[in-house]
Scaffold this active site. Structure first.
Site, PDB file in Angstrom:
ATOM      1  N   TYR A 159       0.826  -1.107   0.084  1.00  0.00           N
ATOM      2  CA  TYR A 159       0.183  -0.245  -0.071  1.00  0.00           C
ATOM      3  C   TYR A 159       0.936   1.155  -0.188  1.00  0.00           C
ATOM      4  CZ  TYR A 159      -4.097  -2.718   0.846  1.00  0.00           C
ATOM      5  OH  TYR A 159      -5.255  -3.671   0.750  1.00  0.00           O
ATOM      6  N   SER A 187      -7.284 -13.816   0.291  1.00  0.00           N
ATOM      7  CA  SER A 187      -8.233 -12.477  -0.404  1.00  0.00           C
ATOM      8  C   SER A 187      -8.068 -12.646  -1.700  1.00  0.00           C
ATOM      9  CB  SER A 187      -7.334 -11.185   0.050  1.00  0.00           C
ATOM     10  OG  SER A 187      -8.056 -10.180  -0.500  1.00  0.00           O
ATOM     11  N   GLN A 190     -10.639 -11.981   2.229  1.00  0.00           N
ATOM     12  CA  GLN A 190     -11.075 -10.627   1.974  1.00  0.00           C
ATOM     13  C   GLN A 190     -11.594 -10.572   0.418  1.00  0.00           C
ATOM     14  OE1 GLN A 190      -9.060  -6.434   2.356  1.00  0.00           O
ATOM     15  NE2 GLN A 190      -8.908  -7.599   4.166  1.00  0.00           N
TER      16      GLN A 190
HETATM   17  N1  LIG Z   1      -7.683  -7.339  -0.481  1.00  0.00           N
HETATM   18  C1  LIG Z   1      -7.768  -6.504  -1.495  1.00  0.00           C
HETATM   19  O1  LIG Z   1      -7.355  -6.974  -2.667  1.00  0.00           O
HETATM   20  C2  LIG Z   1      -8.207  -5.019  -1.319  1.00  0.00           C
HETATM   21  C3  LIG Z   1      -8.558  -4.462  -2.538  1.00  0.00           C
HETATM   22  C4  LIG Z   1      -8.796  -2.769  -2.313  1.00  0.00           C
HETATM   23  C5  LIG Z   1      -8.907  -2.503  -0.979  1.00  0.00           C
HETATM   24  N2  LIG Z   1      -8.764  -3.203  -0.087  1.00  0.00           N
HETATM   25  C6  LIG Z   1      -8.855  -2.675   1.379  1.00  0.00           C
HETATM   26  O2  LIG Z   1     -10.262  -2.340   1.438  1.00  0.00           O
HETATM   27  C7  LIG Z   1     -10.102  -0.642   2.457  1.00  0.00           C
HETATM   28  C8  LIG Z   1     -11.161   0.034   1.595  1.00  0.00           C
HETATM   29  O3  LIG Z   1     -11.070   0.119   0.259  1.00  0.00           O
HETATM   30  P1  LIG Z   1     -11.591   1.396  -0.223  1.00  0.00           P
HETATM   31  O4  LIG Z   1     -10.631   2.373  -0.041  1.00  0.00           O
HETATM   32  O5  LIG Z   1     -11.470   1.274  -1.817  1.00  0.00           O
HETATM   33  O6  LIG Z   1     -12.864   1.596   0.322  1.00  0.00           O
HETATM   34  P2  LIG Z   1     -14.316   2.518   0.176  1.00  0.00           P
HETATM   35  O7  LIG Z   1     -14.932   2.836   1.433  1.00  0.00           O
HETATM   36  O8  LIG Z   1     -15.131   1.640  -0.844  1.00  0.00           O
HETATM   37  O9  LIG Z   1     -13.932   3.752  -0.656  1.00  0.00           O
HETATM   38  C9  LIG Z   1     -13.234   4.904  -0.204  1.00  0.00           C
HETATM   39  C10 LIG Z   1     -13.164   5.875  -1.016  1.00  0.00           C
HETATM   40  O10 LIG Z   1     -14.628   6.563  -1.055  1.00  0.00           O
HETATM   41  C11 LIG Z   1     -14.323   7.826  -0.791  1.00  0.00           C
HETATM   42  N3  LIG Z   1     -15.658   8.139   0.061  1.00  0.00           N
HETATM   43  C12 LIG Z   1     -16.111   7.926   1.094  1.00  0.00           C
HETATM   44  N4  LIG Z   1     -17.220   8.436   1.417  1.00  0.00           N
HETATM   45  C13 LIG Z   1     -17.361   9.516   0.477  1.00  0.00           C
HETATM   46  C14 LIG Z   1     -18.368  10.478   0.432  1.00  0.00           C
HETATM   47  N5  LIG Z   1     -19.356  10.865   1.390  1.00  0.00           N
HETATM   48  N6  LIG Z   1     -18.218  11.345  -0.551  1.00  0.00           N
HETATM   49  C15 LIG Z   1     -17.534  11.102  -1.317  1.00  0.00           C
HETATM   50  N7  LIG Z   1     -16.259  10.054  -1.398  1.00  0.00           N
HETATM   51  C16 LIG Z   1     -16.277   9.383  -0.290  1.00  0.00           C
HETATM   52  C17 LIG Z   1     -13.122   8.257  -0.112  1.00  0.00           C
HETATM   53  O11 LIG Z   1     -12.897   9.440   0.102  1.00  0.00           O
HETATM   54  P3  LIG Z   1     -12.469  10.178   1.043  1.00  0.00           P
HETATM   55  O12 LIG Z   1     -11.014   9.632   1.812  1.00  0.00           O
HETATM   56  O13 LIG Z   1     -12.104  11.722   0.739  1.00  0.00           O
HETATM   57  O14 LIG Z   1     -13.569  10.010   2.346  1.00  0.00           O
HETATM   58  C18 LIG Z   1     -12.311   6.948  -0.491  1.00  0.00           C
HETATM   59  O15 LIG Z   1     -11.710   7.502  -1.952  1.00  0.00           O
HETATM   60  C19 LIG Z   1      -8.700  -0.475   1.822  1.00  0.00           C
HETATM   61  O16 LIG Z   1      -7.906   0.764   2.621  1.00  0.00           O
HETATM   62  C20 LIG Z   1      -7.773  -1.760   2.072  1.00  0.00           C
HETATM   63  O17 LIG Z   1      -7.648  -1.998   3.273  1.00  0.00           O
HETATM   64  C21 LIG Z   1      -8.372  -4.599  -0.158  1.00  0.00           C
END
Ligand SMILES: NC(=O)c1ccc[n+]([C@@H]2O[C@H](COP(=O)([O-])OP(=O)(O)OC[C@H]3O[C@@H](n4cnc5c(N)ncnc54)[C@H](OP(=O)(O)O)[C@@H]3O)[C@@H](O)[C@H]2O)c1
Length: 300
Positions: A55, A160, A182
């Site tokens: 990351y 995952s 995951q």
């Molecule tokens: N295992 C895997 O292959 C894998 C792959 C991807 C992710 N992950 C894990 O999953 C976690 C979460 O993934 P994700 O970050 O994609 O999660 P997510 O919660 O689906 O998306 C987060 C994004 O949405 C935005 N967001 C949230 N609330 C918002 C709102 N009210 N208005 C506008 N934008 C908003 C955030 O921006 P702001 O920051 O501005 O709120 C951020 O850019 C990662 O940190 C990681 O740990 C794992």
């Protein structure tokens, strides 16, 4: 906030998990800001933090670890999850010719040692193989994961983005349980609910964690499915101030498989109210209303 005990382990994760994939994308990556995020999570009982070696181009564990180094008392208040096997093209590894997966013993052990060093800890609570590796030697990978648990460097292991045969092959070559898969799940990414993945996880007693529970932010774009489902989510979130992200988390939390959403916002204000997602009631018919709005068609 209550937590969920991972099958056949001594590890429990909080009902909402905070993911740090985007930590290095924040305008402020100072240790103080990281600490503020950690504190806002812990205040609400969000005690589990989801990392991966890669990351932020291999920087996020280091950034987070600075906060743990500055206050050693933090480590015992949280569970640390990390992942490995994706070998990125990166200035940190100039010799690499192609992005690939590596589930060899040498690679996994090196990655875990790096994670421990960067996070200033002597153990991970959970280590996941990040992506299925088409070149995996299941016996070698299984032996390596078993040895890591036995050594105490990791308390539990999982996978995952695996399909059932992929985790079953690996599981068949090891003695400790693969306790987590995951995968991507959200109101906009429902395939795991109907393609047999989530069913197989329950059959095999593998705990589900959901990454990108807001579809990585797509829920807030002009995407057609997002536009269809948002008004309903907003309405469902009225009791907690109309934050539709919380209703999207509640939709995952309501599922009988006790899915653990891994949330990814960098925004301190949004982090602060996350636990309110657990206050949103979602009965069966409401769950299907959300499904139907998102897919745009009624179920067959
Ligand atoms: N295992 C895997 O292959 C894998 C792959 C991807 C992710 N992950 C894990 O999953 C976690 C979460 O993934 P994700 O970050 O994609 O999660 P997510 O919660 O689906 O998306 C987060 C994004 O949405 C935005 N967001 C949230 N609330 C918002 C709102 N009210 N208005 C506008 N934008 C908003 C955030 O921006 P702001 O920051 O501005 O709120 C951020 O850019 C990662 O940190 C990681 O740990 C794992």
């Amino acid at each position: 906030m209550h937590s969920i005990e991972l099958p056949d382990t001594q590890v429990s994760l909080s009902r909402l998990v905070y993911g740090v994939w985007r930590l290095a994308d924040d305008n402020d990556t100072s240790t103080d800001q990281v600490r503020r995020k950690i504190d806002r999570c812990l205040e609400q009982g969000i005690s589990s933090f989801d990392h991966a070696d890669i990351y932020g181009n291999y920087e996020c564990e280091r950034l987070f670890g600075q906060a743990l180094k500055a206050d050693a008392s933090l480590r015992d208040q949280m569970q640390l999850v990390s992942k490995c096997d994706i070998a990125l093209i990166s200035d940190k590894y100039p010799q690499r010719r192609v992005k690939h997966y590596d589930t060899s013993a040498a690679y996994i052990n090196q990655s875990v040692d790096n994670s421990l060093k960067h996070l200033h800890t002597d153990h991970l609570d959970l280590l996941l193989i990040h992506r299925p590796d088409p070149f995996m030697d299941a016996a070698e990978t299984g032996r390596t994961l078993d040895a890591l648990v036995k050594s105490g460097k990791v308390k539990a292991v999982g996978v995952s983005n695996f399909k059932p045969d992929q985790w079953r092959l690996l599981q068949s070559r090891m003695s400790h349980k693969l306790c987590v898969n995951q995968i991507e799940m959200s109101v906009l990414e429902q395939s795991a609910f109907i393609d047999g993945t989530l069913d197989a996880m329950q059959l095999d007693n593998v705990q589900a964690m959901a990454w990108s529970p807001l579809a990585g932010g797509r829920l807030f774009t002009d995407d057609a499915a997002a536009k269809r489902v948002k008004p309903l989510l907003q309405q469902l979130a009225e009791p907690v101030g109309g934050r539709l992200d919380l209703a999207a988390f509640a939709w995952l939390l309501a599922h009988p498989a006790k899915i653990l959403p891994v949330v990814g916002t960098n925004n301190l204000e949004r982090i602060s109210g996350l636990a309110d997602a657990l206050k949103i009631e979602m009965d069966r018919e409401t769950w299907f209303e959300v499904w139907t709005a998102a897919t745009g068609v009624e179920v067959p």
